[in-house]
Design a protein around this motif. Structure first.
Motif, PDB file in Angstrom:
ATOM      1  N   GLY A 477       2.589  38.616  31.029  1.00  0.00           N
ATOM      2  CA  GLY A 477       2.695  40.208  30.497  1.00  0.00           C
ATOM      3  C   GLY A 477       1.269  40.781  29.892  1.00  0.00           C
ATOM      4  O   GLY A 477       1.528  41.894  29.573  1.00  0.00           O
ATOM      5  N   ARG A 478       0.134  39.762  29.555  1.00  0.00           N
ATOM      6  CA  ARG A 478      -0.954  40.511  29.154  1.00  0.00           C
ATOM      7  C   ARG A 478      -2.044  40.428  29.935  1.00  0.00           C
ATOM      8  O   ARG A 478      -2.852  41.203  29.701  1.00  0.00           O
ATOM      9  N   TYR A 479      -2.069  39.451  30.843  1.00  0.00           N
ATOM     10  CA  TYR A 479      -3.379  39.427  31.710  1.00  0.00           C
ATOM     11  C   TYR A 479      -3.089  38.838  32.975  1.00  0.00           C
ATOM     12  O   TYR A 479      -2.007  38.299  33.293  1.00  0.00           O
ATOM     13  N   ASN A 480      -3.944  39.363  33.823  1.00  0.00           N
ATOM     14  CA  ASN A 480      -3.896  38.927  35.336  1.00  0.00           C
ATOM     15  C   ASN A 480      -5.426  38.770  35.761  1.00  0.00           C
ATOM     16  O   ASN A 480      -6.483  38.954  34.964  1.00  0.00           O
ATOM     17  N   LEU A 481      -5.753  38.464  36.986  1.00  0.00           N
ATOM     18  CA  LEU A 481      -7.004  38.257  37.410  1.00  0.00           C
ATOM     19  C   LEU A 481      -7.956  39.596  37.265  1.00  0.00           C
ATOM     20  O   LEU A 481      -9.217  39.248  37.264  1.00  0.00           O
ATOM     21  N   TYR A 482      -7.324  40.827  37.316  1.00  0.00           N
ATOM     22  CA  TYR A 482      -7.984  41.788  37.428  1.00  0.00           C
ATOM     23  C   TYR A 482      -7.809  42.710  35.995  1.00  0.00           C
ATOM     24  O   TYR A 482      -8.363  43.883  35.893  1.00  0.00           O
ATOM     25  N   SER A 483      -7.574  41.862  34.946  1.00  0.00           N
ATOM     26  CA  SER A 483      -7.154  42.620  33.693  1.00  0.00           C
ATOM     27  C   SER A 483      -8.694  43.045  33.182  1.00  0.00           C
ATOM     28  O   SER A 483      -9.653  42.195  33.533  1.00  0.00           O
ATOM     29  N   THR A 484      -8.794  44.042  32.509  1.00  0.00           N
ATOM     30  CA  THR A 484     -10.101  44.536  32.283  1.00  0.00           C
ATOM     31  C   THR A 484     -10.379  43.936  30.679  1.00  0.00           C
ATOM     32  O   THR A 484      -9.721  43.949  29.867  1.00  0.00           O
ATOM     33  N   ILE A 485     -11.397  43.435  30.670  1.00  0.00           N
ATOM     34  CA  ILE A 485     -11.915  42.651  29.368  1.00  0.00           C
ATOM     35  C   ILE A 485     -13.279  43.354  28.755  1.00  0.00           C
ATOM     36  O   ILE A 485     -14.199  43.482  29.691  1.00  0.00           O
ATOM     37  N   ALA A 486     -13.482  43.676  27.727  1.00  0.00           N
ATOM     38  CA  ALA A 486     -14.380  44.325  26.959  1.00  0.00           C
ATOM     39  C   ALA A 486     -15.629  43.312  26.819  1.00  0.00           C
ATOM     40  O   ALA A 486     -15.347  42.171  26.145  1.00  0.00           O
ATOM     41  N   ASP A 487     -16.764  43.447  27.446  1.00  0.00           N
ATOM     42  CA  ASP A 487     -18.023  42.571  27.082  1.00  0.00           C
ATOM     43  C   ASP A 487     -18.923  43.309  25.986  1.00  0.00           C
ATOM     44  O   ASP A 487     -20.009  44.008  26.260  1.00  0.00           O
ATOM     45  N   GLU A 488     -18.372  43.097  24.673  1.00  0.00           N
ATOM     46  CA  GLU A 488     -18.792  43.730  23.920  1.00  0.00           C
ATOM     47  C   GLU A 488     -19.122  42.817  22.223  1.00  0.00           C
ATOM     48  O   GLU A 488     -18.716  41.907  22.512  1.00  0.00           O
ATOM     49  N   PRO A 489     -20.072  43.255  21.479  1.00  0.00           N
ATOM     50  CA  PRO A 489     -20.490  42.417  20.466  1.00  0.00           C
ATOM     51  C   PRO A 489     -19.317  41.925  19.649  1.00  0.00           C
ATOM     52  O   PRO A 489     -18.085  42.615  19.300  1.00  0.00           O
ATOM     53  N   ILE A 490     -19.258  40.718  19.132  1.00  0.00           N
ATOM     54  CA  ILE A 490     -18.124  40.013  18.432  1.00  0.00           C
ATOM     55  C   ILE A 490     -18.848  39.313  17.136  1.00  0.00           C
ATOM     56  O   ILE A 490     -20.011  38.654  17.255  1.00  0.00           O
ATOM     57  N   ASP A 491     -18.574  39.835  15.997  1.00  0.00           N
ATOM     58  CA  ASP A 491     -18.843  39.248  14.797  1.00  0.00           C
ATOM     59  C   ASP A 491     -17.646  38.558  13.955  1.00  0.00           C
ATOM     60  O   ASP A 491     -16.690  39.445  13.318  1.00  0.00           O
ATOM     61  N   LEU A 492     -17.442  37.283  14.065  1.00  0.00           N
ATOM     62  CA  LEU A 492     -16.472  36.877  13.561  1.00  0.00           C
ATOM     63  C   LEU A 492     -16.764  35.924  11.893  1.00  0.00           C
ATOM     64  O   LEU A 492     -17.822  35.116  12.097  1.00  0.00           O
ATOM     65  N   LYS A 493     -15.834  36.444  11.159  1.00  0.00           N
ATOM     66  CA  LYS A 493     -16.071  35.808   9.875  1.00  0.00           C
ATOM     67  C   LYS A 493     -15.223  34.381   9.788  1.00  0.00           C
ATOM     68  O   LYS A 493     -14.164  34.511   9.887  1.00  0.00           O
ATOM     69  N   MET A 494     -15.959  33.331   9.262  1.00  0.00           N
ATOM     70  CA  MET A 494     -15.292  32.229   9.573  1.00  0.00           C
ATOM     71  C   MET A 494     -14.665  31.788   8.076  1.00  0.00           C
ATOM     72  O   MET A 494     -14.860  32.346   7.090  1.00  0.00           O
ATOM     73  N   LEU A 495     -13.951  30.769   8.045  1.00  0.00           N
ATOM     74  CA  LEU A 495     -13.175  30.204   6.511  1.00  0.00           C
ATOM     75  C   LEU A 495     -14.081  29.956   5.646  1.00  0.00           C
ATOM     76  O   LEU A 495     -13.763  30.155   4.277  1.00  0.00           O
ATOM     77  N   ASN A 496     -15.349  29.413   5.989  1.00  0.00           N
ATOM     78  CA  ASN A 496     -16.169  29.201   4.901  1.00  0.00           C
ATOM     79  C   ASN A 496     -17.216  30.374   4.527  1.00  0.00           C
ATOM     80  O   ASN A 496     -18.084  30.145   3.772  1.00  0.00           O
ATOM     81  N   GLY A 497     -16.742  31.542   4.904  1.00  0.00           N
ATOM     82  CA  GLY A 497     -17.509  32.725   4.756  1.00  0.00           C
ATOM     83  C   GLY A 497     -18.717  33.018   5.571  1.00  0.00           C
ATOM     84  O   GLY A 497     -19.577  34.125   5.500  1.00  0.00           O
ATOM     85  N   SER A 498     -19.269  31.875   6.439  1.00  0.00           N
ATOM     86  CA  SER A 498     -20.323  32.316   7.364  1.00  0.00           C
ATOM     87  C   SER A 498     -19.752  33.248   8.661  1.00  0.00           C
ATOM     88  O   SER A 498     -18.707  33.394   8.587  1.00  0.00           O
ATOM     89  N   HIS A 499     -20.648  33.870   9.254  1.00  0.00           N
ATOM     90  CA  HIS A 499     -20.254  34.632  10.393  1.00  0.00           C
ATOM     91  C   HIS A 499     -20.604  33.994  11.586  1.00  0.00           C
ATOM     92  O   HIS A 499     -21.809  33.378  11.629  1.00  0.00           O
ATOM     93  N   TRP A 500     -19.980  34.135  12.694  1.00  0.00           N
ATOM     94  CA  TRP A 500     -20.277  33.604  14.093  1.00  0.00           C
ATOM     95  C   TRP A 500     -20.136  34.664  14.962  1.00  0.00           C
ATOM     96  O   TRP A 500     -19.338  35.474  14.976  1.00  0.00           O
TER      97      TRP A 500
END
Length: 766
Positions: A477-500
């Motif tokens: 319902g959400r993905y197939n082989l031709y679903s478009t995925i954004a190749d854009e920057p990601i900055d994820l804040k972790m539980l310990n406060g650091s960034h990934w």
């Protein structure tokens, strides 16, 4: 009658008589006890019988993918001898496209296969016919006797032997042994007075350090079984008395048979080679009953002193000794003069490497040793002389070894690394049945130490990505082989406060990319984006369901922050290759007691742990890795027109180079790196892929079956939009979808997607 007048002398003689009587009585008691001891100890002799480990037997049948040249190589590996005519079991003759062979009888786990004379024909790639010689009847299936690849013996004993009965031994062997070591064997009573006098006389006038011995075969057996090598008169007297006593109770044939099984004939690392049965395999890779006179002479010559007469270290000395034994055989009427001359002209024939020893396939034997404890009860494994039939395919093993030996130096040269810098490990398994066919744990393929294929826990890098995409494709319902995925920057804040903030390997951004392209090109950012959307727990559960326990429940798992061994990786990729069915990878087929009875084992059940439809879609995307993605180099070496699926893996700073992939019949995993964990400057494509691609070619692996399973349907798609296409679209591709999950709309290029004026009016009024 002599009268002794002196009281002192009379009492002295009486004392001497009493002392003699007491001494004689004590000696009698001691001899009785010694006699009882000899009988009890000999009756209780229980040779340590290591488990004998066999490779998988080569199966011959019409259509088998093996040429006459390859079949000849397999026979030579088993110790069969080429000849103009078949002269007995273990011989073969080749004439053009036909090979005639006299196979050996062998007791398999499902019954005894008798000796058979067989005519085999083939074309360039496969067998075309099998028939028994002297008959026109076709044979459906025949197994060659499997290769003895090693032994597993108790840790407290380094002895190894293959027990033989005197009736199974070629008569020339015991006759030669007696002629060389103990000519009076049939007549003496355990010791040979003539032999002792002859040795004493010779040693008296010998100026060198090499002395003659006067020991009989019985004395040598006593020493080997019960006594030490201490050079003392006490030990020699004890040996002689025990030999005399033993011959009172045991027949000459029993003594000779025991000697044939006990005598030390060489050393294989920490393993002592005992008995002529194993020595025949160790030196010539053939059973005892197939030895030529020169080979029998060599083994008998070695018995004088395996350290001095080591054919691999001192071939000239051993040849002199062998030729001397041949001369003694002729002098004793055991062979003719012309036979001796012909045999003396033959080379030693000793293998340069130990074809049947524990050193041959150390990584695989290590796996067998570990798995047997998990498959069978400890009390059953206490039985000695077990026969372990394994899944090892000698041809696959040979090809894996050859690739690592040849390709690692090339990789080092290309990267200007010091020779010997890189290490490697590899595993080959079958898709059907999950059998481990080949394993290498070190660039020195004979090294019995650290086994990287089992024990090297390294980050797997992008090898984890297919499971992220599998999780996505399992949600149609959400993905197939031709679903478009954004190749854009990601900055994820972790539980310990650091960034990934992960980056793509090429440090570039690629905009919006189709899902299958993101996997094929191994883009990190789209992978993380999908993983975060699907959820860490879902990806984690799929990896565990594929057969790898304990991956971390962290987003870094999406990019392969998972430590695993090559065998672990082979397990999860085997589950993908088997359409989602998990079969624990096994190296053992069957274990039998020395009496031929099978041991009961803990059962494993094949079960589907991954959804078949999404696995098929993921495999389709993994084919694109090789078609145009990071694994595209492999196209240059893989068979044209066949599809293979795989994935490159590279870890931070290029410390680990991985490739894992499969066809319809083989899964192979290769790791390249350094033991000190320093960067190697090789990503998965530049390192492990080069070995993997050539390996799959050498294995003659089959491409993937492209037939969609139930629950998957194919549609024509416009590659630009990912929407349905028809004849109106100049470019279109066939793409699989889960049933009911096809795109609802047509692409703008499609005829079905273009509205007519009438449709426009209908839409207005509607």
């Amino acid at each position: 009658m002599i009268r002794i007048k002196s009281p002192l002398l009379r009492w002295l003689l009486i004392g001497l008589a009493i002392s003699f009587s007491v001494g004689l009585l004590g000696l009698s008691f001691w001899l009785v006890r010694l006699d009882q001891d000899v009988r009890a100890r000999y009756a209780g002799v229980r040779w340590v019988l290591p488990a004998q480990v066999y490779a998988s037997p080569l199966e011959l049948y019409p259509g088998a993918r093996i040429s006459i040249t390859e079949l000849r190589r397999e026979l030579e590996r088993l110790g069969y001898r080429a000849s103009d005519e078949l002269t007995g079991p273990g011989t073969f003759a080749v004439s053009g496209s036909e090979l005639r062979v006299d196979t050996r009888a062998f007791a398999f786990w499902d019954g005894v296969q008798p000796e058979m004379r067989l005519a085999v024909k083939s074309d360039a790639s496969s067998l075309t016919s099998l028939r028994a010689m002297g008959s026109d009847a076709s044979i459906d299936l025949l197994r060659l006797d499997p290769m003895l690849i090693g032994s597993i013996y108790p840790s407290h004993s380094g002895e190894d032997r293959v027990l033989v009965k005197l009736s199974e031994v070629p008569p020339l062997l015991p006759a030669t042994l007696i002629r060389v070591e103990d000519r009076a064997f049939a007549d003496h009573f355990g010791v040979s007075p003539k032999g002792i006098l002859r040795a004493a006389f010779s040693n008296l006038f010998s100026s060198g350090s090499r002395k003659q011995g006067g020991s009989t075969l019985t004395q040598q057996l006593i020493k080997n079984l019960f006594l030490s090598n201490e050079q003392s008169y006490g030990r020699k007297i004890n040996e002689a008395l025990m030999a005399i006593l033993l011959e009172r109770h045991v027949s000459k044939n029993d003594i000779l048979e025991a000697y044939l099984n006990e005598v030390w004939l060489g050393q294989d690392g920490s393993r002592a080679i005992h008995g002529f049965g194993l020595a025949s395999q160790f030196y010539f890779n053939k059973p005892l009953n197939e030895l030529r006179p020169a080979e029998i002479a060599l083994l008998v010559g070695i018995a004088k002193g395996p350290t001095v007469y080591n054919p691999r270290k001192s071939p000239e000395r051993v040849k002199d000794r062998r030729d001397l034994v041949l001369q003694l055989m002729e002098d004793g009427g055991l062979i003719r003069d012309d036979e001796r001359e012909a045999e003396a002209l033959t080379p030693l024939g000793v293998l340069n490497s130990v074809a049947g020893g524990v050193e041959r396939y150390p990584a695989f034997i290590d796996l067998v040793r570990r798995q047997i404890k998990g498959l069978y009860r400890e009390e059953d494994l206490g039985s000695e002389g077990l026969r372990i039939f394994t899944t090892l395919d000698p041809r696959a093993q040979e090809r894996l070894e050859a690739r690592i030996i040849a390709d690692l130096p090339d990789l080092e040269k290309n990267r200007q690394l010091k020779p010997g810098t890189l290490q490697a490990a590899g595993v080959v398994t079958s898709v059907e049945g999950g059998e481990v066919l080949a394993m290498v744990g070190d660039r020195n393929v004979r090294y019995p130490g650290f086994n990287r294929a089992l024990d090297s826990q390294r980050p797997i890098g992008s090898l984890a990505k297919p499971f992220v995409y599998l999780a996505a494709l399992a949600d149609p319902g959400r993905y197939n082989l031709y679903s478009t995925i954004a190749d854009e920057p990601i900055d994820l804040k972790m539980l310990n406060g650091s960034h990934w903030a992960p980056k793509n390997y090429d440090r570039q951004l690629h905009g919006n990319v189709p899902l299958h392209v993101a996997l094929a090109k191994s883009y990190n950012l789209p992978t993380v984006r999908i993983g975060l959307d699907i959820g860490v727990d879902r990806v984690h559960d799929l990896i565990e369901a594929a057969g790898l326990q304990g991956p971390p429940r962290l987003p870094s798992m999406f990019l392969g922050a998972i430590n695993a061994s090559p065998l672990d990786v082979a397990q999860i990729y085997s589950t993908l290759a088997a359409s989602g069915y998990l079969t624990p990878l096994l190296a053992i087929r069957e274990v039998m007691t020395k009496e031929g009875q099978p041991l009961s084992r803990y059962s494993f059940q094949l079960k589907q742990t991954l959804p078949e439809g999404p696995v098929y879609l993921t495999t389709w995307a993994m084919q694109k890795v090789i078609e145009f993605g990071t694994g595209r180099w492999a196209v240059s070496v893989l068979p044209a027109g066949q599809k293979f699926a795989g994935k490159t893996g590279t870890t931070d700073d290029a410390r680990d180079s991985w490739f894992a992939g499969f066809g319809s019949d083989r899964v192979a995993v290769v790791w390249v790196g350094r033991d000190d964990n320093k960067p190697v400057g090789l990503d998965g494509a530049a390192g492990a892929l080069r070995i993997w691609g050539r390996l799959m070619r050498d294995l003659d692996a089959r491409g993937i079956d492209l037939t969609p399973p139930a629950g998957v349907e194919e549609a024509q798609i416009d590659p630009v939009t990912g929407l349905l296409a028809d004849a109106g679209c100049a470019a279109q591709v066939t793409v699989p979808f889960l049933s009911g999950a096809l795109p609802k709309d047509y692409a703008p290029c499609a005829n079905a997607g273009q509205s007519s004026p009438l449709d426009w009016l209908k839409d207005i009024f509607r």
